[in-house]
Design a protein around this motif. Structure first.
Motif, PDB file in Angstrom:
ATOM      1  N   LEU A 176       0.830  -1.206   0.000  1.00 19.16           N
ATOM      2  CA  LEU A 176       0.000   0.000   0.000  1.00 19.16           C
ATOM      3  C   LEU A 176       0.863   1.253   0.000  1.00 19.16           C
ATOM      4  O   LEU A 176       1.898   1.289   0.659  1.00 19.16           O
ATOM      5  CB  LEU A 176      -0.887   0.031   1.256  1.00 19.16           C
ATOM      6  N   GLY A 187      -4.644  -0.878   5.990  1.00 12.78           N
ATOM      7  CA  GLY A 187      -5.942  -1.473   5.719  1.00 12.78           C
ATOM      8  C   GLY A 187      -5.821  -2.868   5.151  1.00 12.78           C
ATOM      9  O   GLY A 187      -4.754  -3.466   5.113  1.00 12.78           O
ATOM     10  N   GLY A 188      -6.937  -3.360   4.700  1.00 15.99           N
ATOM     11  CA  GLY A 188      -6.985  -4.699   4.128  1.00 15.99           C
ATOM     12  C   GLY A 188      -8.093  -5.534   4.751  1.00 15.99           C
ATOM     13  O   GLY A 188      -9.195  -5.551   4.266  1.00 15.99           O
ATOM     14  N   TRP A 208     -10.754  -9.864  14.364  1.00 16.64           N
ATOM     15  CA  TRP A 208     -10.340  -8.498  13.999  1.00 16.64           C
ATOM     16  C   TRP A 208     -10.087  -7.696  15.277  1.00 16.64           C
ATOM     17  O   TRP A 208     -10.922  -7.684  16.193  1.00 16.64           O
ATOM     18  CB  TRP A 208     -11.439  -7.809  13.195  1.00 16.64           C
ATOM     19  N   GLY A 239      -6.390   3.971   7.637  1.00 17.04           N
ATOM     20  CA  GLY A 239      -7.526   4.064   6.729  1.00 17.04           C
ATOM     21  C   GLY A 239      -8.150   2.712   6.455  1.00 17.04           C
ATOM     22  O   GLY A 239      -7.455   1.696   6.370  1.00 17.04           O
ATOM     23  N   SER A 240      -9.490   2.723   6.337  1.00 21.06           N
ATOM     24  CA  SER A 240     -10.229   1.525   5.975  1.00 21.06           C
ATOM     25  C   SER A 240     -10.138   0.502   7.116  1.00 21.06           C
ATOM     26  O   SER A 240     -10.540   0.801   8.226  1.00 21.06           O
ATOM     27  CB  SER A 240      -9.696   0.995   4.647  1.00 21.06           C
ATOM     28  N   TYR A 241      -9.546  -0.691   6.834  1.00 14.81           N
ATOM     29  CA  TYR A 241      -9.341  -1.576   7.996  1.00 14.81           C
ATOM     30  C   TYR A 241      -8.419  -0.889   9.011  1.00 14.81           C
ATOM     31  O   TYR A 241      -8.555  -1.089  10.218  1.00 14.81           O
ATOM     32  CB  TYR A 241      -8.742  -2.919   7.561  1.00 14.81           C
ATOM     33  N   ARG A 280     -11.736   6.710   6.397  1.00 19.83           N
ATOM     34  CA  ARG A 280     -12.554   5.742   5.646  1.00 19.83           C
ATOM     35  C   ARG A 280     -12.788   4.466   6.466  1.00 19.83           C
ATOM     36  O   ARG A 280     -12.568   3.349   6.011  1.00 19.83           O
ATOM     37  CB  ARG A 280     -11.920   5.443   4.279  1.00 19.83           C
ATOM     38  N   VAL A 332     -14.355   1.612   9.399  1.00 21.09           N
ATOM     39  CA  VAL A 332     -15.484   0.737   9.742  1.00 21.09           C
ATOM     40  C   VAL A 332     -15.658   0.821  11.252  1.00 21.09           C
ATOM     41  O   VAL A 332     -14.682   0.754  12.003  1.00 21.09           O
ATOM     42  CB  VAL A 332     -15.197  -0.717   9.328  1.00 21.09           C
ATOM     43  N   PHE A 355     -22.138  -2.744   8.261  1.00 19.15           N
ATOM     44  CA  PHE A 355     -21.193  -2.855   7.135  1.00 19.15           C
ATOM     45  C   PHE A 355     -21.649  -3.976   6.199  1.00 19.15           C
ATOM     46  O   PHE A 355     -21.558  -3.866   4.971  1.00 19.15           O
ATOM     47  CB  PHE A 355     -19.790  -3.125   7.689  1.00 19.15           C
ATOM     48  N   ILE A 381     -17.964  -4.325  -1.059  1.00 20.33           N
ATOM     49  CA  ILE A 381     -17.000  -5.424  -0.988  1.00 20.33           C
ATOM     50  C   ILE A 381     -17.715  -6.781  -1.073  1.00 20.33           C
ATOM     51  O   ILE A 381     -17.127  -7.784  -1.462  1.00 20.33           O
ATOM     52  CB  ILE A 381     -16.136  -5.308   0.284  1.00 20.33           C
ATOM     53  N   PHE A 403     -17.558 -11.050   2.233  1.00 27.03           N
ATOM     54  CA  PHE A 403     -16.364 -10.573   2.934  1.00 27.03           C
ATOM     55  C   PHE A 403     -16.548 -10.713   4.449  1.00 27.03           C
ATOM     56  O   PHE A 403     -15.727 -11.318   5.140  1.00 27.03           O
ATOM     57  CB  PHE A 403     -16.087  -9.117   2.536  1.00 27.03           C
ATOM     58  N   ARG A 441     -17.118   1.503  -0.322  1.00 26.74           N
ATOM     59  CA  ARG A 441     -16.395   0.363   0.274  1.00 26.74           C
ATOM     60  C   ARG A 441     -16.677   0.358   1.788  1.00 26.74           C
ATOM     61  O   ARG A 441     -17.106  -0.635   2.349  1.00 26.74           O
ATOM     62  CB  ARG A 441     -14.893   0.508  -0.024  1.00 26.74           C
ATOM     63  N   CYS A 442     -16.424   1.480   2.416  1.00 21.50           N
ATOM     64  CA  CYS A 442     -16.768   1.646   3.830  1.00 21.50           C
ATOM     65  C   CYS A 442     -17.721   2.836   3.882  1.00 21.50           C
ATOM     66  O   CYS A 442     -17.289   3.985   4.041  1.00 21.50           O
ATOM     67  CB  CYS A 442     -15.510   1.917   4.665  1.00 21.50           C
ATOM     68  N   HIS A 470     -13.631   5.818  -1.790  1.00 23.41           N
ATOM     69  CA  HIS A 470     -12.734   5.186  -0.818  1.00 23.41           C
ATOM     70  C   HIS A 470     -11.270   5.515  -1.123  1.00 23.41           C
ATOM     71  O   HIS A 470     -10.439   5.528  -0.229  1.00 23.41           O
ATOM     72  CB  HIS A 470     -12.967   3.671  -0.889  1.00 23.41           C
ATOM     73  N   ARG A 526      -5.416   8.367  -2.460  1.00 23.24           N
ATOM     74  CA  ARG A 526      -4.534   7.913  -3.546  1.00 23.24           C
ATOM     75  C   ARG A 526      -4.924   8.491  -4.886  1.00 23.24           C
ATOM     76  O   ARG A 526      -4.075   8.789  -5.714  1.00 23.24           O
ATOM     77  CB  ARG A 526      -4.564   6.388  -3.621  1.00 23.24           C
TER      78      ARG A 526
END
Ligand SMILES: CSCC[C@H](NC=O)C(=O)N[C@@H](C)C(=O)O
Length: 664
Positions: free
Chosen positions: A301, A446-447, A493, A524-526, A548, A550, A556, A562, A566, A608-609, A638, A642
């Motif tokens: 990433l 994330g991931g 998690w 970010g994200s995860y 971004r 969760v 979710f 996703i 997931f 995504r989130c 999301h 980037r």
């Protein structure tokens, strides 16, 4: 102080405008030149521009080859090397354009009413296999006015991150387009989405990726099929309910198809992608990389890279298949013996091989590479990796004017019972002086199945420039350390990975130059999920920025693009089967314990989130009387950090710096 010592200035958020990105290094069949994409941020238009450039393998200044004020990408050499086909949005939507190496203007080849997303040259150079959702080869005289703006949804998968946010009913199919005139013809059809066309060496067939299982609505299967280039009924190559296969490529003699993927479709990114081979006639695929215990995809990433679409490539003698391998924060180029045997490292080092290509005789390789202090450049080397030379110095001038912090690569003990060493990077603040204690920002990726690594990361450099030490790690669940490590976060998690993060923070504090009362955390994200999780389970952080994120796993499920699978795979069931597990693993459950001042950054078109994840967290914390602020980015997805609009990317960085400056 730093400025005085080095004569260089500190990095600033706006410096994203100064960094050009190169990607998709495509070596000409004769090995004489490399075509690549150069992307720049256009401050005035608040947008991106990209063009195709050429550089001689023998050396010399790269030259700009396409000059339109547009986004040109995906350059691909004709088999004879006398022209380049590429994608461009010059006519509004991405279409294929052709340009002769002998000179002259680029000519538009395709005029599909929908964008072209991928294409491949036929071996004889007469035809392109093109992927598009178009149902006709020409646009209608006049676009029909939509009868309604109301969206009717009948499928379980209907969302897509970004704008417009919904998947339409159109299907991606393969078309053949003659390059020197003649009518395009549709090769595949039906209620399927096809991608990644690959011509057989004879030019008679095209292999492609599709899900043609009867239950495709409810599974995540991805199969390899082949079809006659003239059209007709496709035939199965590597198919079935256990197929999760991508990126097919034919052996030079046409007898074998290699491809990437694994055999547990529901597990998605939580399993290593392997390299497979199957008889071209179809059958049971064999893994060529099962002993490697690494993914053959790029899992790293960063916030500073242009995208390319590399896939495996056969050596022309059929002995080797070249592929990327993600390994401990690096992405390396390997060659895998096609008949089985030890993989050979070709391009290694502390870096990411972003993409690669081979000359027609297989003697030369061109790659785009990224390193911790240099976002991107094009290199060439011989087929075994020897004789490496750098062909571009894209950002050398700019980076000569700013001071960067060199990340130190370390292994730090987890705070979990096993004290497992966790791979991490520490960046000292710019202007670092012995005897001074600095604030530390922990960055969480994330991931969860991705990895940080040996690449340039603007956000991290910016924090270091502002006087923060920065720590980033690859805790349990990360890619690059084998399947067992990758699977650790399943159904756990936060619980499985937080001790790794805290152990790393403890170990950095022990170095003596961190002020333990000034710790910050972001991700970010995860990584946003984990930021929320961490501040719900410890008060040791003084400031946090969740991006971004969760916060509520139950909501979710069903709102993220996703897919339903997931959560089911990652958490271990649906919310109605495992309500207690969903509650236990949701950061929102611990909102009453969150005391750390929190900045919430979220994009409004993040599907995504979805932004409801941020909204819930914000209102809960506000009602609880906590220090919390919510910054919403309109018209962003999301991918804001980037690929968002440049102005928003700068503002995002400014908000992060502002929050840490105020609370850390
Ligand atoms: C936590 S659910 C979805 C997380 C998302 N996974 C894949 O898209 C994610 O963490 N993405 C990372 C890579 C990111 O956006 O930085």
């Amino acid at each position: 102080m730093a400025e005085e010592r080095t004569g260089k200035r500190r990095l600033a958020p706006e410096d994203i405008y100064e960094i050009a990105l190169v990607s998709d290094a495509q070596i000409s069949p004769d090995g004489q030149r490399v075509a690549f994409v150069r992307t720049v941020l256009d401050r005035e238009r608040n947008d991106y521009r990209s063009s195709i450039w050429l550089v001689d393998v023998a050396g010399g200044e790269p030259v700009r080859f396409t000059t339109a004020d547009a986004r040109d990408s995906f350059p691909r050499w004709s088999p004879r090397g006398d022209r380049l086909a590429f994608l461009s949005n010059r006519s509004g939507k991405d279409q294929v354009w052709l340009i002769s190496l002998g000179g002259g203007e680029a000519q538009q080849l395709t005029r599909f009413p929908e964008p072209v997303t991928h294409f491949a040259w036929s071996p004889d150079g007469t035809t392109l296999a093109v992927v598009t959702k178009a149902e006709t080869a020409e646009p209608p005289e006049k676009e029909p006015e939509p009868e309604t703006d109301v969206v009717r949804i009948t499928r379980i998968r209907y969302r897509s991150d970004g704008t417009p946010g919904f998947l339409d009913e159109k299907r991606s199919h393969i078309w053949c387009v003659p390059v020197d005139g003649g009518r395009p013809w549709q090769v595949t059809s039906g209620d399927f989405d096809e991608s990644w066309p690959a011509w057989s060496p004879s030019g008679h067939e095209i292999a492609f990726v599709s899900n043609r299982t009867p239950d495709r609505e409810y599974n995540t299967v991805s199969e390899i099929w082949a079809v006659r280039a003239s059209g007709g009924e496709p035939r199965p190559v590597a198919t079935g309910d256990a197929a999760y296969f991508f990126k097919p490529v034919w052996s030079p003699d046409g007898t074998v198809l290699a491809f990437t993927g694994h055999r547990e479709p529901f597990a998605g990114s939580s399993r290593n992608h392997q390299l497979w081979a199957v008889a071209a006639g179809g059958g049971e695929p064999a893994s060529l990389t099962s002993a490697l215990d690494r993914s053959v995809e790029d899992e790293v990433l960063t916030d500073t890279a242009a995208s390319s679409k590399p896939g495996p490539i056969w050596a022309p003698d059929g002995r080797w298949i070249y592929t990327q391998v993600s390994d401990q924060g690096n992405v390396h180029l390997y060659r895998i013996p096609a008949g089985g045997g030890e993989p050979q490292l070709v391009v290694g080092g502390r870096r990411r091989v972003v993409d690669f290509s081979l000359s027609a005789d297989g003697s030369l390789i061109a790659c785009t590479v990224s390193e911790p202090l240099n976002p991107c450049d094009v290199i060439v080397c011989s087929a075994d990796g020897s004789g490496e030379r750098r062909l571009t110095r894209v950002n050398e001038e700019f980076f000569a004017t700013v001071e960067l912090s060199e990340p130190e690569e370390v292994w730090l003990p987890s705070a979990s019972e096993d004290r497992r060493p966790i791979h991490a990077w520490i960046m000292k603040p710019i202007g670092f002086r012995e005897g001074v204690r600095y604030p530390l920002v922990l960055e969480i990726h994330g991931g969860p199945h991705a990895m940080y690594g040996n690449v340039y990361f603007h956000e991290f450099q910016l924090l270091a420039a502002q006087g923060y030490a920065v720590l980033y790690t690859n805790p349990r669940g990360s890619q690059g350390y084998g399947q067992q490590f990758l699977s650790c976060t399943r159904g756990a998690w936060g619980e499985a990975d937080m001790p790794d993060l805290m152990g790393a923070v403890d170990a950095v504090i022990e170095r003596g130059y961190i002020d333990p009362s000034r710790l910050g955390v972001t991700g970010g994200s995860y990584g946003g999920f984990m930021t929320n999780w961490v501040i719900g389970h410890t008060d040791r952080f003084k400031a946090a920025v969740t991006q971004r994120c969760v916060s509520n796993l139950a909501s979710f499920y069903g709102t993220s693009d996703i897919g339903f699978h997931f959560g089911e795979h990652e958490i271990g069931g649906t919310p109605w089967e495992q309500p207690e597990l969903y509650r236990r693993l949701s950061p929102l459950t611990y909102a009453p314990q969150m005391k750390t001042p929190l900045l919430i950054l979220h994009s409004e078109q993040d599907y995504r989130c979805p932004i409801e994840q941020a909204e819930q967290l914000y209102v809960w914390l506000k009602k609880l009387g906590r220090t919390v602020e919510f910054v919403r980015f309109p018209d962003e997805s999301h991918g804001l950090s980037r690929s968002g609009k440049p102005k928003h990317r700068v503002e995002r960085l400014q908000h992060i710096l502002r929050w840490f400056a105020e609370y850390l």
